[in-house]
Design an enzyme around this catalytic site. Structure first.
Site, PDB file in Angstrom:
ATOM      1  N   LYS A  36       1.080  -1.175  -0.184  1.00  0.00           N
ATOM      2  CA  LYS A  36      -0.105   0.126   0.107  1.00  0.00           C
ATOM      3  C   LYS A  36       0.831   1.279   0.157  1.00  0.00           C
ATOM      4  CE  LYS A  36      -3.591   2.350   2.675  1.00  0.00           C
ATOM      5  NZ  LYS A  36      -4.539   2.176   3.808  1.00  0.00           N
ATOM      6  N   ARG A  85       0.971   9.899   6.194  1.00  0.00           N
ATOM      7  CA  ARG A  85       1.301   8.416   6.541  1.00  0.00           C
ATOM      8  C   ARG A  85       2.446   8.079   6.045  1.00  0.00           C
ATOM      9  NH1 ARG A  85      -3.788   7.847   8.413  1.00  0.00           N
ATOM     10  NH2 ARG A  85      -5.587   8.231   7.114  1.00  0.00           N
ATOM     11  N   LYS A 115      -2.127  -1.464  -3.952  1.00  0.00           N
ATOM     12  CA  LYS A 115      -2.922  -0.214  -3.660  1.00  0.00           C
ATOM     13  C   LYS A 115      -2.277   1.060  -3.706  1.00  0.00           C
ATOM     14  CE  LYS A 115      -6.154   2.130  -0.341  1.00  0.00           C
ATOM     15  NZ  LYS A 115      -6.586   1.783   1.063  1.00  0.00           N
ATOM     16  N   GLU A 132       8.005  -6.388   0.781  1.00  0.00           N
ATOM     17  CA  GLU A 132       6.489  -6.384   1.601  1.00  0.00           C
ATOM     18  C   GLU A 132       5.758  -7.530   1.271  1.00  0.00           C
ATOM     19  OE1 GLU A 132       5.233  -4.632   3.796  1.00  0.00           O
ATOM     20  OE2 GLU A 132       6.357  -2.697   4.030  1.00  0.00           O
ATOM     21  N   ARG A 164     -11.111  10.148   2.162  1.00  0.00           N
ATOM     22  CA  ARG A 164     -10.842  10.845   3.667  1.00  0.00           C
ATOM     23  C   ARG A 164     -12.226  11.605   3.847  1.00  0.00           C
ATOM     24  NH1 ARG A 164      -4.480  11.384   3.534  1.00  0.00           N
ATOM     25  NH2 ARG A 164      -4.069   9.159   3.417  1.00  0.00           N
TER      26      ARG A 164
HETATM   27  C1  PBG Z   1      -6.988   3.415   5.450  1.00  0.00           C
HETATM   28  C2  PBG Z   1      -7.423   3.401   4.126  1.00  0.00           C
HETATM   29  C3  PBG Z   1      -7.305   4.218   3.169  1.00  0.00           C
HETATM   30  C4  PBG Z   1      -7.860   3.490   1.999  1.00  0.00           C
HETATM   31  C5  PBG Z   1      -8.456   2.082   2.496  1.00  0.00           C
HETATM   32  N1  PBG Z   1      -8.113   2.180   3.809  1.00  0.00           N
HETATM   33  C6  PBG Z   1      -6.940   5.728   3.130  1.00  0.00           C
HETATM   34  C7  PBG Z   1      -5.701   5.902   3.592  1.00  0.00           C
HETATM   35  O1  PBG Z   1      -4.718   5.260   4.074  1.00  0.00           O
HETATM   36  O2  PBG Z   1      -5.528   7.228   4.000  1.00  0.00           O
HETATM   37  C8  PBG Z   1      -8.060   4.081   0.831  1.00  0.00           C
HETATM   38  C9  PBG Z   1      -9.132   3.787  -0.103  1.00  0.00           C
HETATM   39  C10 PBG Z   1      -9.438   4.752  -1.371  1.00  0.00           C
HETATM   40  O3  PBG Z   1      -8.844   5.709  -1.294  1.00  0.00           O
HETATM   41  O4  PBG Z   1     -10.691   4.318  -1.822  1.00  0.00           O
HETATM   42  N2  PBG Z   1      -6.389   2.431   6.327  1.00  0.00           N
HETATM   43 ZN    ZN Z   2      -5.570   3.037   8.398  1.00  0.00          ZN
END
Ligand code: PBG
Ligand code: ZN
Length: 324
Positions: free
Chosen positions: A197, A219, A250, A235, A207
């Site tokens: 990710k 993050r 992702k 990973e 968000r």
């Molecule tokens: C948080 C999380 C995020 C998404 C899925 N789980 C956002 C982030 O890390 O800020 C993003 C999914 C999306 O943008 O559709 N753990």
């Molecule tokens: Zn999270």
């Protein structure tokens, strides 16, 4: 006049729909698609997410209606994100048997026992600071988060979830969750790891939907740097070693090479997350009449399959299932 004598004419296999269909290499199927849902407390709530037209925050009763459409259309399943009423430093609601997602899992599985329900396992929607675990100093405390992740996964399992999907990019999260699930008697619950990710600007609209914007910083100290490719293999290897049953990459569009890398290197089922920003761009352009939404969506989703994804988490899931 004599024609060019070409032995190889690839156009022979593109001549008409029948032959194109016959030689098509990749196919999008309804069961490849997983629909994300955002669950809020209350009743009869369907609150549009402005930056994601067609996506709403849903109370559980409304979520059951959408989940039922997902089942009727033959989707692979749904993945739940919870937005609790009250947030705190450690994200207690995510570990509470009466937390919003646990309630949603219980009620959806009661109403639709055959629908495959996945839960996102992370704390950023549940913490008052919006990070993916408790804070120590100026960042997330990795090892303290591991214990809490184990508790959250067990709470989800007790509620009846079919699979947990940790998304916080904590080191050791798969091992910690596997151990906690096994100790609680849930050795049959699989783990879909958001193994790869990246830290991404494409999460912007999510968000708004999940109300998980960090109140300070970002993050980058736990999500991956988008410039890195080899690190993705490391990973994935770690998560595999720790007992992940499926892997995820992702975001999707800007990371198709990583999807292919993982598919070529690991034999686990592979998922890709077609994230909120990717969805928002398509919706915005389609809304202007600048692109053909159906064409773009089906081309993109088929592209994920071609890149090597077995499963696609996408906000387009219901539409795409109707179009396939
Ligand atoms: C948080 C999380 C995020 C998404 C899925 N789980 C956002 C982030 O890390 O800020 C993003 C999914 C999306 O943008 O559709 N753990
Ligand atoms: Zn999270």
């Amino acid at each position: 006049m004599a024609k060019n004598r070409l032995i190889h004419r690839p156009r022979r296999l593109r001549k008409n729909p029948a032959i194109r269909r016959m030689v098509r290499e990749n196919h999008l199927r309804c069961e490849d698609l997983i629909l994300p849902l955002f669950i809020v407390p209350g009743k009869n709530i369907k609150k549009p997410v402005i930056s994601m037209p067609g996506v709403d925050q849903l109370s559980i009763d409304k979520a059951i209606e959408v989940a039922s459409q997902a089942e009727k259309l033959g989707l692979g399943g749904i993945i739940l994100f919870g937005i609790p009423d009250s947030k705190d430093a450690t994200g207690s609601d995510a570990r509470d048997s009466d937390g919003i997602v646990q309630k949603a899992i219980r009620e959806i599985k009661t109403a639709l026992p055959d629908l495959f329900v996945i839960a996102d396992t992370c704390f950023c929607e549940y913490t008052d600071h919006g990070h993916c675990g408790p804070i120590k100093g100026n960042s997330v405390d990795n090892d303290a988060t591991l214990t809490l992740l184990g508790e959250a996964a067990v709470a989800q399992a007790q509620a009846g979830v079919d699979m947990v999907a940790p998304s916080g990019m904590m080191d050791g999260m798969i091992e910690a969750i596997r151990r906690a699930l096994d100790e609680a008697g849930y050795e049959e619950i699989p783990i879909l790891s958001y193994a790869v990710k990246y830290s991404s600007a494409y999460y912007g609209p999510f968000r708004e939907a999940a109300e998980n914007t960090p109140s300070f910083g970002d993050r980058r100290a736990y999500q991956m740097d988008s410039a890195n490719r080899l690190e993705a293999l490391r990973e994935a290897a770690l998560d595999l070693e720790q007992g992940a049953d499926m892997l995820m990459v992702k975001p999707g569009l800007a990371f198709m090479d990583i999807v292919r890398d993982l598919k070529n290197n690991y034999d686990l089922p592979l998922a890709v997350y077609n994230v909120s920003g990717e969805y928002a761009m398509v919706k915005a352009a389609a809304n202007q009449g600048w692109i053909d939404e159906k064409g773009v969506v089906l081309e993109t989703l088929t592209g994920f399959k071609r890149a090597g994804a077995d499963l696609i988490l996408t906000y387009h899931a219901l539409d795409a299932a109707r179009w396939i």
